[in-house]
Structure formats: structure tokens, C-alpha cells
Design an enzyme around this catalytic site. Structure first.
Site, PDB file in Angstrom:
ATOM      1  N   ASN A 101       0.808  -1.221   0.000  1.00 48.38           N
ATOM      2  CA  ASN A 101       0.000   0.000   0.000  1.00 48.38           C
ATOM      3  C   ASN A 101       0.844   1.275   0.000  1.00 48.38           C
ATOM      4  O   ASN A 101       0.365   2.321  -0.440  1.00 48.38           O
ATOM      5  CB  ASN A 101      -0.912  -0.036   1.244  1.00 48.38           C
ATOM      6  CG  ASN A 101      -1.498   1.311   1.566  1.00 48.38           C
ATOM      7  OD1 ASN A 101      -2.450   1.756   0.923  1.00 48.38           O
ATOM      8  ND2 ASN A 101      -0.908   2.017   2.539  1.00 48.38           N
ATOM      9  N   SER A 153      -3.937   2.547  -8.974  1.00 48.06           N
ATOM     10  CA  SER A 153      -4.751   3.769  -8.943  1.00 48.06           C
ATOM     11  C   SER A 153      -5.454   3.912 -10.291  1.00 48.06           C
ATOM     12  O   SER A 153      -4.929   3.433 -11.316  1.00 48.06           O
ATOM     13  CB  SER A 153      -3.845   4.983  -8.725  1.00 48.06           C
ATOM     14  OG  SER A 153      -4.532   6.186  -9.020  1.00 48.06           O
ATOM     15  N   TYR A 166       3.857   9.300 -11.172  1.00 44.64           N
ATOM     16  CA  TYR A 166       2.919   8.502 -10.364  1.00 44.64           C
ATOM     17  C   TYR A 166       2.148   7.522 -11.262  1.00 44.64           C
ATOM     18  O   TYR A 166       2.003   6.338 -10.941  1.00 44.64           O
ATOM     19  CB  TYR A 166       1.965   9.470  -9.658  1.00 44.64           C
ATOM     20  CG  TYR A 166       0.963   8.822  -8.725  1.00 44.64           C
ATOM     21  CD1 TYR A 166       1.355   8.352  -7.473  1.00 44.64           C
ATOM     22  CD2 TYR A 166      -0.383   8.710  -9.077  1.00 44.64           C
ATOM     23  CE1 TYR A 166       0.434   7.774  -6.605  1.00 44.64           C
ATOM     24  CE2 TYR A 166      -1.312   8.143  -8.218  1.00 44.64           C
ATOM     25  CZ  TYR A 166      -0.893   7.678  -6.981  1.00 44.64           C
ATOM     26  OH  TYR A 166      -1.810   7.108  -6.129  1.00 44.64           O
ATOM     27  N   ALA A 168       3.062   6.321 -14.144  1.00 46.27           N
ATOM     28  CA  ALA A 168       3.977   5.272 -14.607  1.00 46.27           C
ATOM     29  C   ALA A 168       4.169   4.221 -13.507  1.00 46.27           C
ATOM     30  O   ALA A 168       4.162   3.010 -13.781  1.00 46.27           O
ATOM     31  CB  ALA A 168       5.318   5.877 -15.006  1.00 46.27           C
TER      32      ALA A 168
HETATM   33  P1  NAD Z   1      -1.149   8.504   2.604  1.00 46.15           P
HETATM   34  O1  NAD Z   1      -0.134   9.500   2.168  1.00 46.15           O
HETATM   35  O2  NAD Z   1      -2.085   8.863   3.681  1.00 46.15           O
HETATM   36  O3  NAD Z   1      -0.450   7.131   2.993  1.00 46.15           O
HETATM   37  C1  NAD Z   1       0.671   6.633   2.349  1.00 46.15           C
HETATM   38  C2  NAD Z   1       1.422   5.768   3.324  1.00 46.15           C
HETATM   39  O4  NAD Z   1       2.611   5.269   2.700  1.00 46.15           O
HETATM   40  C3  NAD Z   1       1.858   6.550   4.559  1.00 46.15           C
HETATM   41  O5  NAD Z   1       1.592   5.787   5.706  1.00 46.15           O
HETATM   42  C4  NAD Z   1       3.349   6.725   4.347  1.00 46.15           C
HETATM   43  O6  NAD Z   1       4.067   6.829   5.561  1.00 46.15           O
HETATM   44  C5  NAD Z   1       3.681   5.434   3.611  1.00 46.15           C
HETATM   45  N1  NAD Z   1       4.956   5.533   2.904  1.00 46.15           N
HETATM   46  C6  NAD Z   1       5.388   6.525   2.083  1.00 46.15           C
HETATM   47  N2  NAD Z   1       6.645   6.260   1.658  1.00 46.15           N
HETATM   48  C7  NAD Z   1       7.014   5.077   2.227  1.00 46.15           C
HETATM   49  C8  NAD Z   1       8.182   4.294   2.173  1.00 46.15           C
HETATM   50  N3  NAD Z   1       9.246   4.677   1.459  1.00 46.15           N
HETATM   51  N4  NAD Z   1       8.229   3.138   2.888  1.00 46.15           N
HETATM   52  C9  NAD Z   1       7.161   2.740   3.631  1.00 46.15           C
HETATM   53  N5  NAD Z   1       6.016   3.465   3.719  1.00 46.15           N
HETATM   54  C10 NAD Z   1       5.943   4.616   3.030  1.00 46.15           C
HETATM   55  O7  NAD Z   1      -1.922   8.124   1.268  1.00 46.15           O
HETATM   56  P2  NAD Z   1      -3.158   7.164   0.992  1.00 46.15           P
HETATM   57  O8  NAD Z   1      -4.126   7.986   0.254  1.00 46.15           O
HETATM   58  O9  NAD Z   1      -3.588   6.425   2.206  1.00 46.15           O
HETATM   59  O10 NAD Z   1      -2.479   6.179  -0.085  1.00 46.15           O
HETATM   60  C11 NAD Z   1      -2.256   4.797   0.144  1.00 46.15           C
HETATM   61  C12 NAD Z   1      -2.022   4.137  -1.199  1.00 46.15           C
HETATM   62  O11 NAD Z   1      -3.186   4.270  -2.010  1.00 46.15           O
HETATM   63  C13 NAD Z   1      -0.878   4.748  -2.012  1.00 46.15           C
HETATM   64  O12 NAD Z   1      -0.177   3.734  -2.695  1.00 46.15           O
HETATM   65  C14 NAD Z   1      -1.596   5.633  -2.992  1.00 46.15           C
HETATM   66  O13 NAD Z   1      -0.837   5.858  -4.164  1.00 46.15           O
HETATM   67  C15 NAD Z   1      -2.841   4.822  -3.253  1.00 46.15           C
HETATM   68  N6  NAD Z   1      -3.960   5.595  -3.789  1.00 46.15           N
HETATM   69  C16 NAD Z   1      -4.511   6.603  -3.084  1.00 46.15           C
HETATM   70  C17 NAD Z   1      -5.570   7.302  -3.636  1.00 46.15           C
HETATM   71  C18 NAD Z   1      -6.247   8.431  -2.924  1.00 46.15           C
HETATM   72  O14 NAD Z   1      -7.113   9.079  -3.529  1.00 46.15           O
HETATM   73  N7  NAD Z   1      -5.939   8.721  -1.675  1.00 46.15           N
HETATM   74  C19 NAD Z   1      -6.039   6.976  -4.910  1.00 46.15           C
HETATM   75  C20 NAD Z   1      -5.441   5.929  -5.597  1.00 46.15           C
HETATM   76  C21 NAD Z   1      -4.405   5.241  -5.028  1.00 46.15           C
END
Ligand code: NAD
Length: 258
Positions: A101, A153, A166, A168
């Protein structure tokens, strides 16, 4: 006689590792898996988030009667990802579920995108997914049991101006998911991806009001998604009920892709 829930018999059931599990979608995924009786390894990426992750792991134990621990690791490092999977298995039992995630954005139009911003997004989102899969696979294949769920995503499917790096990384995750699914399906290891639309988390709260409104106008359900909406799909794909589903990309986007 009712089976007793002890640390030992919980450990034998193994655990789920959720990267970036201390907040946002990852946090909701940890809660969903714990509520289904899974032991959970909550990964977080920095010393600054250690207390939050440890408190969250303790709350999972109290609320759901499972074992849970917090593990610091930057998933973009091959060695750190290997240690994460090894430490989780030592503390909580064999890793049965891996949810990749963790993800970041570093947005900008391609004409101005810095090389380091391209590289870092690929390193965390795509390479991090490879690193954790690579570390988890030998144990899953040997046990003939495993569930991997990768966070893609809608942007990985359709692209988005200002997010070439992102997009890619998230499109790469889909290719990785389908290829790996083919490799390990016969070993009872499934590999699927979830493609969320716009979910209300810190990541989307960083968007401008204008960008949020533009996104909202394209969502058929007329609301942003909640982290739990995504977590429910992940928990299903991680469950026994999803044993014949592999190599799929499940959209959780309120109809934005229609
Ligand atoms: P968020 O920023 O709240 O959470 C991301 C998490 O990843 C955080 O806990 C952060 O500490 C962790 N993280 C970042 N870099 C890291 C690393 N190098 N090693 C370990 N952990 C790391 O964002 P979110 O919205 O909860 O996103 C979670 C996932 O869902 C992501 O992969 C994001 O791309 C994907 N996503 C989110 C959305 C959205 O609309 N929020 C949409 C599509 C996909």
C-alpha cells in the site's frame, strides 16, 4: 470446547504485512484485516511515525484480539524490505498476506519534472512493491498459500496530467501484478491490484480546492471514497473467498472510470 486464543495459536495462523499501514488507506486495511482475525504487521517509514504506528498496533490488539506490531522500514530499499518481511514472520508467524500500500506523489508537469522526483516515486511505489513481493514470495510459494494485493490507482489506468511519474509507477504495478499472478497461480498464491479513485486521505487533502472539485464532478457516486471503501476490497481479495481470483485490477472509484 472453544479453542483458546493464545499468542501461540495466533502465531500459527501467520500474519498480514501492510506497508504504509499507519495512516490513510493502509490504516483502514489493517483494521479490516484485524477485524477478520488476521495478525497484522503495520509498516511505517520513519522514526517520526514510530509512536503513532506502535499505538495503532496496540489498539488493533485491544479492539480485535489479534497480535499486531509496528515495523519501521523504507520499502524502496531492497534490504529494508527483506528485513521487514523477515521480522514480521519472526514476531507474528508466516506471512500469508502482503498488501503493498505504501505510496507517494511528487506531482508536476513533465516539462518541469525533476529527475529526482521521477526516480523517488518509482522507487517507493513500483520498486517498493517489487522489493516486498520478492521478499514474501519464497515463504508463500513454499507454504502453497499466499495473497498479495498491490495498490494501483485509476491514474495508472487512465493517466493524469501532472502525474506522469505517479501514473507510470501505478501502471507498472498493474503489469507486475498480472505477470506475477501468472507465475505463482499454480502455487495457490494470488496476486491482484486495487485501483482506487479519489479517496479522502492526506494524499488527496494536499490537492487544491479546484482540483478536488474537478475530481468530484467526474465521480458518478458524487462523493470522494472513504479509506474503508478500499479496505473492504482489499480484505475480500485477501480472504479465502477470493481464492480463484488472480491477476485482476479491481476499481474502487465510485464510477469515475465509467
Ligand atoms: P497517505 O499518504 O495517507 O499514505 C501513504 C502511506 O505510505 C503513509 O503511511 C506513508 O508513511 C507510507 N509511505 C510513504 N513512503 C514510504 C516508504 N518509502 N516506505 C514505507 N512506507 C511509506 O496516502 P493514501 O491515500 O492512504 O495512499 C495509500 C495508497 O493508495 C498509495 O499507494 C496511494 O498511491 C494509493 N492511492 C490513493 C488514492 C487516494 O485518492 N488517496 C487513490 C489511488 C491510489
Amino acid at each position: 470446547m472453544e479453542p483458546r486464543v493464545t499468542e501461540d495459536n495466533l502465531r500459527m495462523q501467520g500474519c498480514a504485512v501492510v506497508t504504509g499501514g499507519a495512516r490513510g488507506i493502509g490504516r483502514a486495511v489493517c483494521e479490516s484485516l484485524a477485524s477478520a482475525g488476521c495478525n497484522v504487521a503495520v509498516n511505517h517509514s520513519s522514526a517520526g511515525s514510530a509512536q503513532i504506528a506502535a499505538d495503532f498496533a496496540r489498539s488493533l490488539e485491544e479492539r480485535f484480539g489479534v497480535s499486531a506490531r509496528a515495523f519501521e522500514a523504507d520499502v524502496s530499499s531492497f534490504e529494508a524490505a527483506a528485513s521487514l518481511l523477515e521480522d514480521a514472520a519472526c514476531a507474528l508467524g508466516p506471512v500469508r498476506v502482503l498488501v503493498n500500500n505504501a505510496g507517494i506523489t511528487k506531482d508536476g508537469l513533465m516539462m518541469r519534472m525533476k529527475e529526482e522526483d521521477f526516480d523517488r516515486v518509482i522507487a517507493v511505489n513500483l520498486k517498493g512493491t517489487y522489493n516486498c513481493c520478492r521478499a514474501a514470495l519464497p515463504g508463500m510459494v513454499k507454504a502453497r498459500q499466499g495473497r498479495i494485493v498491490n495498490m494501483s490507482s485509476v491514474v495508472g489506468v487512465f493517466g493524469n496530467a501532472g502525474q506522469a511519474n505517479y501514473a507510470a509507477s501505478k501502471a507498472g504495478i498493474i503489469g507486475l501484478t498480472k505477470s506475477l499472478a501468472r507465475e505463482v497461480a499454480s502455487r495457490n498464491v494470488t496476486v491482484n491490484a486495487v485501483a482506487p479513485g479519489f479517496i479522502d486521505t492526506d494524499m488527496t487533502r494536499a490537492m487544491s480546492e479546484k482540483a478536488r472539485e474537478a475530481a468530484l464532478s467526474r465521480i458518478a457516486s458524487k462523493r470522494l471514497g472513504r479509506p474503508e471503501d478500499v479496505a473492504n476490497a482489499v480484505a475480500f481479495l485477501a480472504s479465502d473467498a477470493a481464492g480463484y481470483i488472480t491477476g485482476q485490477v479491481i476499481g474502487v472509484d465510485g464510477g469515475i472510470s465509467l
